[in-house]
Design an enzyme around this catalytic site. Structure first.
Site, PDB file in Angstrom:
ATOM      1  N   THR A 123      29.698  46.243  45.971  1.00  0.00           N
ATOM      2  CA  THR A 123      29.819  44.794  46.142  1.00  0.00           C
ATOM      3  C   THR A 123      31.272  44.318  46.155  1.00  0.00           C
ATOM      4  O   THR A 123      31.575  43.274  46.736  1.00  0.00           O
ATOM      5  CB  THR A 123      29.073  44.049  45.012  1.00  0.00           C
ATOM      6  OG1 THR A 123      29.600  44.468  43.752  1.00  0.00           O
ATOM      7  CG2 THR A 123      27.584  44.304  45.066  1.00  0.00           C
ATOM      8  N   THR A 142      27.741  50.709  43.343  1.00  0.00           N
ATOM      9  CA  THR A 142      26.919  50.764  42.132  1.00  0.00           C
ATOM     10  C   THR A 142      25.486  51.175  42.422  1.00  0.00           C
ATOM     11  O   THR A 142      24.856  51.869  41.626  1.00  0.00           O
ATOM     12  CB  THR A 142      26.923  49.366  41.458  1.00  0.00           C
ATOM     13  OG1 THR A 142      28.243  49.094  41.046  1.00  0.00           O
ATOM     14  CG2 THR A 142      26.010  49.320  40.246  1.00  0.00           C
ATOM     15  N   THR A 156      42.198  27.519  52.832  1.00  0.00           N
ATOM     16  CA  THR A 156      42.224  26.848  51.534  1.00  0.00           C
ATOM     17  C   THR A 156      41.786  27.763  50.391  1.00  0.00           C
ATOM     18  O   THR A 156      40.955  28.658  50.585  1.00  0.00           O
ATOM     19  CB  THR A 156      41.341  25.581  51.546  1.00  0.00           C
ATOM     20  OG1 THR A 156      41.277  25.055  50.223  1.00  0.00           O
ATOM     21  CG2 THR A 156      39.924  25.865  52.026  1.00  0.00           C
ATOM     22  N   GLN A 157      42.364  27.515  49.216  1.00  0.00           N
ATOM     23  CA  GLN A 157      41.953  28.242  48.014  1.00  0.00           C
ATOM     24  C   GLN A 157      40.575  27.787  47.543  1.00  0.00           C
ATOM     25  O   GLN A 157      39.950  28.455  46.721  1.00  0.00           O
ATOM     26  CB  GLN A 157      42.951  27.993  46.882  1.00  0.00           C
ATOM     27  CG  GLN A 157      44.315  28.540  47.156  1.00  0.00           C
ATOM     28  CD  GLN A 157      45.329  28.172  46.074  1.00  0.00           C
ATOM     29  OE1 GLN A 157      44.967  27.758  44.972  1.00  0.00           O
ATOM     30  NE2 GLN A 157      46.590  28.323  46.394  1.00  0.00           N
TER      31      GLN A 157
END
Ligand code: ASP
Length: 352
Positions: free
Chosen positions: A98, A22, A287-288
């Site tokens: 990004t 961007t 882990t999430q």
């Protein structure tokens, strides 16, 4: 391109690498979508770069891309570019979209070994040509950080980092968490390496140092992409789990579990995990949760995974776990060797 004004008096030299994103996009009047534009227009939009007492050279990818199109081959291209230009510059700034910046920064952190110079990724949420852009400040501060040295002449931040919205984060600790706000990234499991206010305040005690300041940078350019990601969720079926864990084309699977590393305790699930593990697959538990770490000794559901041969990814981000596996697997065909290294803290990417 070189900024000629400061060439003679330069106190440092920076290579600015433009990959796309961007920061360098403009609205296409035909369909109103954002598309990458010429790098010169970025430099023209930030005349402040010419005021630094650094020599700033630039290199633009051709074509420039939306970072959703990033591929491991482009990480190799970036790593080779830095490697080949290493002796000429004090630091490197990479302008990057990004969306996948955290993946690219993680990959470069594992591909470049014994780094003695800063490699700073940055970008923006608004194109640099629009009045409220965040790109200008992100770019200017990144250049300043890439050129910063301590009193002995060593780089202050000899790491691969992401600089965004006043925050300098270790690249392999950062995750994109917001698609709307300027504060797009977080480093939940590791403190900031620096914060920019009126001055840039470095947390020097947290910044990694190379093994050997006088030694050469090394490059691990091989990447093996045979990795899948299994995100555990209520209602997941044996077919889906089997397809991902036991697929012929995968060498490793990142299992994104609940909380501190927990997954269903049903027999069918653990049977498939055991089958994949005993067939030689590398299974890594992360882990999430955005914050916190895997600990497979707390709950019996976690313990069952450990007993089935699943390895501990600690507090790794998904981006970092993926890049680390690509890089380790690219270095060695032997899964036992990869297993022996994956739980090690190689570049400050996990807390043990
Ligand atoms: N889609 C863009 C990219 O990642 C988003 C951005 O740069 O912020 O290239």
């Amino acid at each position: 391109m070189i900024f000629p004004d400061n060439k003679k008096t330069a106190r440092g030299s920076i290579l600015l690498i433009y990959t796309g994103g961007t920061i360098g996009m403009m609205q296409d009047p035909a369909d109103l979508t954002l598309k990458p534009f010429n790098f010169k227009q970025i430099l023209d939009a930030v005349p402040e770069l010419g005021k630094f007492a650094y020599k700033i050279d630039s290199y633009s990818f051709e074509p420039v891309i939306d970072s959703s199109d990033i591929e491991p081959s482009l990480w190799q291209k970036l790593a080779f570019l830095i490697y080949s230009q290493y002796g000429k510059y004090d630091g490197f700034v990479i302008l990057h979209g990004t969306d996948t910046m955290a993946y690219s920064a993680s990959a470069l952190s594992f591909m470049l070994d014994n780094l003695t110079k800063p490699v700073i990724f940055t970008g923006s949420q608004l194109p640099i040509g629009v009045p409220r852009t965040d790109g200008r400040e992100n770019l200017i501060s990144s250049v300043e950080i890439a050129a910063a040295k301590d009193s002995s002449g060593h780089a202050l931040v000899p790491e691969v980092c992401i600089y965004f919205d006043d925050m300098l984060m270790r690249g392999n600790r950062a995750t994109k968490v917001d698609s709307d706000n300027f504060r797009a990234f977080r480093s939940e499991n590791f403190p900031l390496l620096a914060e920019a206010g009126i001055s840039i305040r470095y947390n020097t005690g947290l910044i990694r140092q190379p093994d050997d300041w006088d030694g050469p940078v090394r490059i691990h350019s091989g990447l093996d992409t045979r990795v899948s990601i299994l995100k555990i969720h209520p209602g997941i079926t044996p077919q889906v789990v089997r397809n991902i864990l036991c697929g012929d084309q995968t060498r490793a699977v990142i299992i994104e579990t609940y909380g501190s590393g927990n997954a269903p305790s049903k027999d069918w699930f653990l049977d498939i995990v055991r089958e994949a593990s005993s067939s030689g697959k590398i299974l890594l538990n992360i882990t999430q949760c955005l914050g916190g770490s895997v600990n497979m000794d707390i709950y019996s559901t976690g313990k069952a995974l450990k007993n089935a041969g699943v390895l501990n990814g600690y507090d790794s981000t998904t981006e970092s776990a993926l890049a680390k596996l690509f890089c380790l697997m690219g270095q060695n065909e032997d899964n036992a060797w990869v297993r022996s290294r994956i739980e090690e803290n190689l570049r400050g990417e996990i807390t043990k």
